[in-house]
Design an enzyme around this catalytic site. Structure first.
Site, mmCIF file in Angstrom:
data_model
loop_
_atom_site.group_PDB
_atom_site.id
_atom_site.type_symbol
_atom_site.label_atom_id
_atom_site.label_comp_id
_atom_site.label_asym_id
_atom_site.label_seq_id
_atom_site.Cartn_x
_atom_site.Cartn_y
_atom_site.Cartn_z
ATOM 1 N N LYS A 74 -7.429 -31.868 42.981
ATOM 2 C CA LYS A 74 -7.673 -30.541 43.555
ATOM 3 C C LYS A 74 -9.113 -30.093 43.239
ATOM 4 O O LYS A 74 -9.839 -29.614 44.122
ATOM 5 C CB LYS A 74 -6.669 -29.526 42.991
ATOM 6 N N GLN B 87 -0.497 -25.004 37.582
ATOM 7 C CA GLN B 87 0.114 -26.307 37.865
ATOM 8 C C GLN B 87 1.516 -26.394 37.248
ATOM 9 O O GLN B 87 1.700 -26.121 36.066
ATOM 10 C CB GLN B 87 -0.789 -27.424 37.321
ATOM 11 N N ASP C 19 -0.508 -20.915 46.459
ATOM 12 C CA ASP C 19 0.638 -21.835 46.550
ATOM 13 C C ASP C 19 1.748 -21.248 47.424
ATOM 14 O O ASP C 19 2.647 -21.968 47.856
ATOM 15 C CB ASP C 19 1.217 -22.090 45.151
#
Ligand code: NDP
Length: 302
Positions: A49, A93, A116
């Site tokens: 990422k 994460q 997200d």
């Protein structure tokens, strides 16, 4: 011969479309990625990422904390990032260490920075069809289907897996696109019979090569979200039926990735299918970048 749905190709197209939008912004988009603990898979995901952020010219902030970090400490980090005017997107994460209240952490991220799409506000927005950041993996699947001209309206879509990050939002996106949707899970009574009805079959289970010829209707579109790492040669032998080239690859690398659908049965039966690796996986990061650019555009337009 089944059509291969190429996630890398579509990822590259998505990233190319983002570049001029990024250049048009007064300030470059900023993404903060928070990693707690030292889970090797999470470290790989976070590095890719951050790398993609670099390629696109984003500001990226990688915050790493030891596994012993408390929920309160993590909430304080999220508060700081929420208040930071250079940060448009915040990603914590998953999975977090077990002692951390992951839902509380996700709830603390400002919905406008929730790239997200996991915050309850954004889950609700998806549910009732309001604009908002959509969860990256299922949204990537929708992009892939669209790119290959696979119309889902009126089709029977069967999703195996009901997680909050893949299965449920996948169902909602397909429903909004007018598919007739069935969600299956570990308590589904006759999984093979449900799957055999699918025009579009989505595997999001986390079990290597679990969906086989028994589950795949000839001519179905098979989307494989699963990423499973095989480290036992016996597993590779059983799944690939002793295919020499695959065994040689495993012997060279000592590991092999496989999805949730059978890598021989899916291309043999489907009209179109996503390979693992190279199918759905590359799209997740591309959609994360897309959500961050969108969040940045909205913030900078204010
Ligand atoms: P979860 O473990 O959260 O969910 C798995 C789902 O599969 C559950 O709903 C579970 O049912 C269901 N399931 C498990 N066993 C069976 C069974 N025998 N029959 C039917 N259903 C079953 O996984 P995720 O959704 O997080 O991830 C799924 C897969 O996708 C994993 O391989 C993961 O690595 C991969 N993934 C890939 C991404 C990408 O970028 N390509 C991103 C995210 C995930 P129940 O609810 O009843 O327990």
């Amino acid at each position: 011969m089944a059509q291969l749905l190429d996630g890398k190709l579509v990822r590259d197209e998505i990233l190319s479309e983002l570049r001029p939008r990024i250049l048009a912004l007064p300030r470059r988009p900023g993404l903060a990625v928070v990693l707690v603990g030292a889970d090797p898979a999470s470290e790989v995901y976070v590095s890719s990422k951050v790398k993609t952020c670099g390629e696109l010219g984003f500001l990226s902030e990688k915050i790493t904390r030891p596994a012993a970090t408390t929920t309160a400490e993590l909430l304080a980090i999220v508060d700081q990032l929420n208040a930071d005017p250079t940060i448009d997107g915040i990603l914590v994460q998953m999975p977090l260490p077990k002692h951390i209240d992951a839902q509380q952490v996700l709830n603390r991220i400002a919905p406008t920075k929730d790239v997200d799409g996991f915050h309850p506000v954004n889950v609700g927005r998806l549910s009732i069809g309001l604009p908002g950041p959509r969860p990256c993996t299922p949204n990537g699947v929708m992009r892939l289907l669209h790119r290959y001209g696979i119309d889902v309206a009126g089709k029977r879509a069967v999703i195996v897996g009901r997680s909050d990050i893949v299965g449920k939002p996948m169902a909602m996106l397909l429903l909004h696109a007018n598919a007739t949707v069935t969600i299956c899970h570990s308590r589904t009574a006759d999984l093979a019979a449900e799957c055999q009805r699918a025009d579009i079959l989505v595997g999001a289970i986390g079990r290597p090569a679990f969906l086989t010829a028994e589950h795949i209707r000839p001519g179905a579109v098979v989307i494989d979200v699963g990423i499973n790492r095989l480290t036992e040669r016996s597993q590779v032998e059983a799944i690939w039926r002793n295919e020499p080239a695959v065994l040689a690859e495993f012997d060279r690398k000592g590991k092999l990735l496989v999805g949730d659908t059978h890598p021989l049965d899916a291309p043999a039966l489907a009209s179109a299918w996503t390979p693992v690796p190279g199918g759905v996986g590359p799209l997740t990061i591309a959609m994360l970048m897309s959500n961050t650019v969108e969040a940045s555009e909205l913030r900078q337009a204010c």
